[in-house]
Design a protein around this motif. Sequence first.
Motif, PDB file in Angstrom:
ATOM      1  N   ALA A  67      -5.719  -6.920  -3.248  1.00  0.00           N
ATOM      2  CA  ALA A  67      -5.519  -5.586  -4.154  1.00  0.00           C
ATOM      3  C   ALA A  67      -5.377  -4.574  -3.287  1.00  0.00           C
ATOM      4  O   ALA A  67      -4.295  -3.663  -3.338  1.00  0.00           O
ATOM      5  CB  ALA A  67      -6.466  -5.610  -5.097  1.00  0.00           C
ATOM      6  N   GLU A  68      -6.062  -4.395  -2.230  1.00  0.00           N
ATOM      7  CA  GLU A  68      -6.156  -3.025  -1.171  1.00  0.00           C
ATOM      8  C   GLU A  68      -4.528  -3.242  -0.615  1.00  0.00           C
ATOM      9  O   GLU A  68      -3.836  -2.428  -0.456  1.00  0.00           O
ATOM     10  CB  GLU A  68      -7.224  -3.282  -0.362  1.00  0.00           C
ATOM     11  N   ARG A  69      -4.222  -4.362   0.031  1.00  0.00           N
ATOM     12  CA  ARG A  69      -2.890  -4.530   0.637  1.00  0.00           C
ATOM     13  C   ARG A  69      -1.747  -4.337  -0.241  1.00  0.00           C
ATOM     14  O   ARG A  69      -0.836  -3.730   0.237  1.00  0.00           O
ATOM     15  CB  ARG A  69      -3.069  -5.933   1.222  1.00  0.00           C
ATOM     16  N   ALA A  70      -1.855  -4.719  -1.435  1.00  0.00           N
ATOM     17  CA  ALA A  70      -0.834  -4.516  -2.360  1.00  0.00           C
ATOM     18  C   ALA A  70      -0.549  -3.083  -2.738  1.00  0.00           C
ATOM     19  O   ALA A  70       0.643  -2.264  -2.804  1.00  0.00           O
ATOM     20  CB  ALA A  70      -1.100  -5.118  -3.750  1.00  0.00           C
ATOM     21  N   LEU A  71      -1.762  -2.283  -2.953  1.00  0.00           N
ATOM     22  CA  LEU A  71      -1.621  -0.791  -3.012  1.00  0.00           C
ATOM     23  C   LEU A  71      -1.171  -0.123  -1.786  1.00  0.00           C
ATOM     24  O   LEU A  71      -0.162   0.623  -1.968  1.00  0.00           O
ATOM     25  CB  LEU A  71      -3.048  -0.202  -3.224  1.00  0.00           C
ATOM     26  N   ALA A  74       2.741  -0.561  -1.716  1.00  0.00           N
ATOM     27  CA  ALA A  74       3.361   0.203  -2.726  1.00  0.00           C
ATOM     28  C   ALA A  74       3.394   1.811  -2.283  1.00  0.00           C
ATOM     29  O   ALA A  74       4.504   2.201  -2.531  1.00  0.00           O
ATOM     30  CB  ALA A  74       2.632   0.093  -3.953  1.00  0.00           C
ATOM     31  N   LEU A  75       2.436   2.030  -1.504  1.00  0.00           N
ATOM     32  CA  LEU A  75       2.412   3.366  -1.050  1.00  0.00           C
ATOM     33  C   LEU A  75       3.291   3.537   0.162  1.00  0.00           C
ATOM     34  O   LEU A  75       3.241   4.825   1.087  1.00  0.00           O
ATOM     35  CB  LEU A  75       0.937   3.927  -0.812  1.00  0.00           C
ATOM     36  N   GLY A  76       3.733   2.411   0.748  1.00  0.00           N
ATOM     37  CA  GLY A  76       4.511   2.431   2.093  1.00  0.00           C
ATOM     38  C   GLY A  76       3.776   2.426   3.373  1.00  0.00           C
ATOM     39  O   GLY A  76       4.388   2.795   4.446  1.00  0.00           O
ATOM     40  N   ARG A  77       2.268   2.069   3.156  1.00  0.00           N
ATOM     41  CA  ARG A  77       1.763   1.916   4.369  1.00  0.00           C
ATOM     42  C   ARG A  77       1.197   0.517   4.625  1.00  0.00           C
ATOM     43  O   ARG A  77       1.148  -0.173   3.716  1.00  0.00           O
ATOM     44  CB  ARG A  77       0.516   2.686   4.355  1.00  0.00           C
ATOM     45  N   VAL A  78       1.302   0.293   5.734  1.00  0.00           N
ATOM     46  CA  VAL A  78       0.836  -1.274   6.224  1.00  0.00           C
ATOM     47  C   VAL A  78      -0.488  -1.060   6.874  1.00  0.00           C
ATOM     48  O   VAL A  78      -0.792  -0.430   7.544  1.00  0.00           O
ATOM     49  CB  VAL A  78       1.868  -1.826   7.303  1.00  0.00           C
ATOM     50  N   ARG A  79      -1.309  -2.098   6.509  1.00  0.00           N
ATOM     51  CA  ARG A  79      -2.649  -2.176   6.924  1.00  0.00           C
ATOM     52  C   ARG A  79      -2.685  -3.046   8.044  1.00  0.00           C
ATOM     53  O   ARG A  79      -2.008  -4.032   7.764  1.00  0.00           O
ATOM     54  CB  ARG A  79      -3.566  -2.637   5.982  1.00  0.00           C
ATOM     55  N   GLN A  80      -3.128  -2.766   9.144  1.00  0.00           N
ATOM     56  CA  GLN A  80      -3.319  -3.593  10.135  1.00  0.00           C
ATOM     57  C   GLN A  80      -4.453  -4.560  10.070  1.00  0.00           C
ATOM     58  O   GLN A  80      -5.614  -4.231   9.781  1.00  0.00           O
ATOM     59  CB  GLN A  80      -3.645  -2.687  11.640  1.00  0.00           C
ATOM     60  N   THR A  81      -4.142  -5.898  10.220  1.00  0.00           N
ATOM     61  CA  THR A  81      -5.194  -6.858  10.200  1.00  0.00           C
ATOM     62  C   THR A  81      -5.804  -7.122  11.679  1.00  0.00           C
ATOM     63  O   THR A  81      -4.941  -7.495  12.560  1.00  0.00           O
ATOM     64  CB  THR A  81      -4.731  -8.127   9.239  1.00  0.00           C
ATOM     65  N   PRO A  82      -6.906  -7.454  11.504  1.00  0.00           N
ATOM     66  CA  PRO A  82      -7.750  -7.774  12.843  1.00  0.00           C
ATOM     67  C   PRO A  82      -7.162  -8.964  13.601  1.00  0.00           C
ATOM     68  O   PRO A  82      -6.953  -9.983  12.756  1.00  0.00           O
ATOM     69  CB  PRO A  82      -9.188  -7.511  12.771  1.00  0.00           C
TER      70      PRO A  82
END
Length: 82
Positions: A67-71, A74-82
């Motif tokens: 859910a956090e990744r989807a949000l 949607a905001l145009g930010r990419v979360r870096q996964t370790p």
Amino acid sequence: MLVLTRRANESIVIGDDITVTILAVTPGGVRIGIDAPRETRIHRAEIVVAVSDANQAAVESSADDSAERALLGALGRVRQTP
């Protein structure tokens, strides 16, 4: 657990400020009235259990970060996964 027998229009007193009165006894159930201070919280047990279960399910599902990744997506930010 204290077990009492009461008939319609009979009451029990809890502490100094709570009165529980049996209003009616029918084949479908017992109707009670509760006279308590406004600040006293009174809830049906099945509602408390349902809310608790829903809260637990929400906590468990939040452990999954999809859910956090989807949000973030949607905001145009990419979360870096370790």
